[in-house]
Scaffold this active site. Structure first.
Site, PDB file in Angstrom:
ATOM      1  N   CYS A 214       0.835  -1.205   0.000  1.00 41.52           N
ATOM      2  CA  CYS A 214       0.000   0.000   0.000  1.00 41.52           C
ATOM      3  C   CYS A 214       0.877   1.265   0.000  1.00 41.52           C
ATOM      4  O   CYS A 214       1.582   1.514  -0.965  1.00 41.52           O
ATOM      5  CB  CYS A 214      -0.971  -0.031   1.177  1.00 41.52           C
ATOM      6  SG  CYS A 214      -2.381   1.076   0.969  1.00 41.52           S
TER       7      CYS A 214
ATOM      8  N   HIS B 250      -3.584  -5.498   1.030  1.00 45.98           N
ATOM      9  CA  HIS B 250      -3.392  -5.882   2.428  1.00 45.98           C
ATOM     10  C   HIS B 250      -3.833  -7.336   2.606  1.00 45.98           C
ATOM     11  O   HIS B 250      -4.721  -7.824   1.908  1.00 45.98           O
ATOM     12  CB  HIS B 250      -4.219  -5.001   3.355  1.00 45.98           C
ATOM     13  CG  HIS B 250      -3.800  -3.570   3.373  1.00 45.98           C
ATOM     14  ND1 HIS B 250      -2.640  -3.148   3.975  1.00 45.98           N
ATOM     15  CD2 HIS B 250      -4.393  -2.458   2.865  1.00 45.98           C
ATOM     16  CE1 HIS B 250      -2.536  -1.829   3.843  1.00 45.98           C
ATOM     17  NE2 HIS B 250      -3.583  -1.386   3.165  1.00 45.98           N
TER      18      HIS B 250
END
Length: 483
Positions: A330, A423
């Site tokens: 991310c 994630h």
């Protein structure tokens, strides 16, 4: 409702335990926390955002998570401001003072969280509710959405959780009850003393004294444990984890960012017996790592600036040149590129910063948040991010992941340099095996691949057994059925 004498007394873990206990006993429970403040969030199956603690509790209950389980989420952006996520969608950034003066808001937050509870209660039974912080913050009573006002709406039996490990448990339990209004005090039906260390019999007299003092039964004394691993909501303990490299294991350094988020991405690796994982922003520790992971962050540009200032950026690049693997997730993926641009000031005043230059990519921040669950060739995960990342200039496309909906994600230079927006990718055994493959020699004596999903199920059962053993379940069921 499991309410607390303060923050970090164990409410979330106790609630998770009861979600599993009620499921084991044949009920259909669901978790609920009206308002959560955390950077550690999770994407629901329908692509919305809730606090990670309620996602963990839902997993313990054996059900898919939903925004009704945590209708209001505050994600801190600074000491004074937070992004407000309502019903799983961000609705803007609020100053703390303005937020708590909710009477001036055009959104009826209380009405929204009550409606979410009502929808949930129509589908599940029982609802395992969690309070927030201390139930005795009397200065916030008028604007409370998550503690006793929510208990009144739900007609909930409140069980007060106190932490004996930090000391002062008598004062905190007694004070928490004494400061309640005459209307709210009768809702508190029991006390659980949590995190007890030592000989349980030494607290027999303490239990009687607490009951006499408070006029409320002590339903259990739950011992402190170290051998049960449940994902944590708060990142308080990350910096206390061991930073020393270990021989015979793959040493993985997660770079400690000031605004680090979604740190549960690494729980699976922490439990893998082949791995030693530690958190650090020390350049000497980074040198010792076989794998360096740049994690997610709530403020990519600020944390990238800080990495350059404290020397970590240069240390990561040098470590990679010397053979270390670097993985960005991310915000960490964004930092690994050539540049991160924010021309519209989504994150702040910095319009552009050079990245680490490990990936031939460019990131442009945008005001629209991407939130969704995904499936790829390695398994499942979820996206929660601002911004879009593309190859820089004429760099070739080289996606790390191919998603089931036809999209591509991330960038792969080689087996030692990669980034992704997903994630939870490290919860998937096939991806972990891919990441660890270059270090096969170190793992030769470390055993077979680690099944994190089976491990988590085992931990929920261990937690439930631990709490059952030390809490009067018969009395709790009587409290629930007396009403």
């Amino acid at each position: 409702m499991f309410a607390g004498t303060g923050s970090d007394v164990g409410k979330s873990i106790i609630a998770a335990a009861f979600c599993r206990i009620f499921r084991q006993d044949g009920y259909h429970p669901a978790p609920f926390k009206a308002q959560n403040m955390a950077l550690n969030s999770y994407a629901t199956p329908d692509g919305l955002e809730i606090g990670r603690a309620q996602a963990v509790q839902a997993e313990a209950a054996g059900i898919a998570c939903h925004t009704d389980m945590n209708p209001l989420l505050l994600k801190p952006q600074s000491d004074h401001t937070s992004q407000v996520v309502l019903g799983g969608k961000p609705i803007g950034t609020k100053n703390a003072y303005d937020y708590w003066r909710r009477g001036q808001s055009d959104i009826d937050f209380r009405g929204e969280v009550c409606k979410a509870f009502d929808r949930l209660a129509a589908k599940y039974n029982p609802i395992v509710m969690e309070g927030a912080g201390s139930i005795s913050e009397i200065n916030l009573r008028a604007t409370d959405l998550v503690n006793m006002s929510m208990a009144r709406h739900a007609h909930a039996d409140v069980i007060l959780v106190g932490d004996i490990d930090r000391g002062g448990v008598f004062a905190s339990v007694y004070g928490s009850i004494a400061l309640q209004t005459p209307e709210d005090r009768p809702l508190i039906k029991g006390i659980i003393v949590n995190k007890f260390r030592g000989d349980m019999s030494l607290f027999d007299e303490g239990r009687r004294m607490m009951e006499d003092l408070c006029g409320v039964p002590v339903l259990g004394i739950v011992p402190y444990y170290k051998d049960i691993h449940i994902e944590e909501e708060d990142s308080v303990a990350l910096s206390q984890k061991s930073m020393e490299a270990e021989r015979g294991k793959v040493n993985i350094a997660v770079v400690m960012l000031q605004h680090l988020s979604n740190y549960t991405d690494f729980d699976s690796l922490e439990q893998d017996p082949r791995v030693h994982l530690f958190y650090t922003n020390n350049v000497d520790d980074i040198k010792k790592a076989d794998i360096i992971i740049l994690p997610g962050t709530k403020s990519t540009l600020h944390d990238l600036y800080e990495l350059r200032r404290n020397g970590c950026a240069q240390a990561i690049v040098r470590a990679h040149r010397n053979g270390a693997t670097v993985l960005g997730i991310c915000g960490g993926y964004q930092m690994m590129g050539i540049e991160v641009c924010d021309p519209h000031h989504v994150e702040g005043d910095i319009e552009r910063l050079p990245g680490l230059g490990l990936l031939p990519t460019t990131t442009n921040m945008s005001g629209e948040k991407t939130t969704r669950q995904v499936t790829c060739e390695y398994g499942q995960g979820y996206e929660i991010h601002m911004g879009e990342t593309h190859p820089f200039g004429d760099a070739p496309h080289s996606p790390l992941l191919h998603l089931a909906d036809g999209r591509e994600d991330g960038y792969l230079v080689d087996a030692r340099c990669m980034g992704t927006y997903v994630h939870g990718i490290l919860d998937n055994t096939p991806f972990v095996e891919f990441l660890l493959a270059p270090f096969a020699e170190k793992m030769a004596l470390a055993g077979k691949p680690f099944d994190y999903h089976a491990f988590k199920e085992e931990q929920y059962d261990k937690l439930a057994a631990h709490v059952r053993q030390h809490v009067d379940m018969e009395r709790i069921y009587k409290i629930l059925t007396d009403d």
